[in-house]
Design a protein around this motif. Structure first.
Motif, PDB file in Angstrom:
ATOM      1  N   UNK A 245       8.372  32.144  50.078  1.00 27.22           N
ATOM      2  CA  UNK A 245       7.662  32.415  48.832  1.00 27.22           C
ATOM      3  C   UNK A 245       6.227  32.784  49.161  1.00 27.22           C
ATOM      4  N   UNK A 246       5.622  33.600  48.306  1.00 29.68           N
ATOM      5  CA  UNK A 246       4.240  34.005  48.517  1.00 29.68           C
ATOM      6  C   UNK A 246       3.268  32.939  48.048  1.00 29.68           C
ATOM      7  N   UNK A 247       3.644  32.223  46.990  1.00 26.86           N
ATOM      8  CA  UNK A 247       2.726  31.245  46.412  1.00 26.86           C
ATOM      9  C   UNK A 247       3.497  30.151  45.671  1.00 26.86           C
ATOM     10  N   UNK A 248       2.916  28.966  45.671  1.00 23.36           N
ATOM     11  CA  UNK A 248       3.428  27.825  44.918  1.00 23.36           C
ATOM     12  C   UNK A 248       2.526  27.644  43.707  1.00 23.36           C
ATOM     13  N   UNK A 249       3.106  27.485  42.543  1.00 23.56           N
ATOM     14  CA  UNK A 249       2.365  27.305  41.313  1.00 23.56           C
ATOM     15  C   UNK A 249       2.751  25.955  40.720  1.00 23.56           C
ATOM     16  N   UNK A 250       1.758  25.090  40.468  1.00 22.65           N
ATOM     17  CA  UNK A 250       2.059  23.769  39.928  1.00 22.65           C
ATOM     18  C   UNK A 250       0.815  23.004  39.546  1.00 22.65           C
ATOM     19  N   UNK A 251       1.036  21.831  38.989  1.00 24.74           N
ATOM     20  CA  UNK A 251      -0.064  20.937  38.626  1.00 24.74           C
ATOM     21  C   UNK A 251      -0.533  20.167  39.855  1.00 24.74           C
ATOM     22  N   UNK A 252      -1.659  19.494  39.736  1.00 25.12           N
ATOM     23  CA  UNK A 252      -2.292  18.790  40.857  1.00 25.12           C
ATOM     24  C   UNK A 252      -1.345  17.839  41.600  1.00 25.12           C
TER      25      UNK A 252
END
Length: 103
Positions: A46-53
């Motif tokens: 994956x290019x990027x992980x998107x999530x909360x802290x």
């Protein structure tokens, strides 16, 4: 651009995935827990992980990250930036797109 989204709330996860795919044109794979996401990370890059802290803090440090929600005092390692306000959703996708231009 391949995004790995980790969000516990099912409705928000569905909405974020939809807006990132439709308005952002991103290839998004979403999961409810970091444990599920790690299995996917092993199988596919994956290019990027998107999530909360809390999610970003528990995921491997080597993946590029974008956070959303309440911002921490210090960004996690390899974090491109933070989206403090995810409403309205099309604006969220635009903020993510701008952060990804740093790659």
């Amino acid at each position: 651009m391949r995004i790995l989204l980790v969000e516990q709330q099912a409705r928000l996860r569905k909405d974020l995935t939809l807006v990132l795919q439709s308005t952002g044109g991103f290839d998004v794979m979403d999961f409810a827990t970091p444990e599920q996401a790690v299995v996917a990370m092993i199988a596919r890059p994956f290019d990027v992980l998107l999530g909360r802290q809390p999610v970003l803090a528990t995921m491997p440090a080597s993946i590029t990250k974008i956070g959303y929600g309440a911002a921490p005092d210090t960004l996690p390692e390899h974090c491109l930036g933070w989206v403090a306000n995810w409403q309205p959703l099309p604006g969220f996708a635009e903020q993510v797109r701008r952060l990804l231009q740093k790659l």
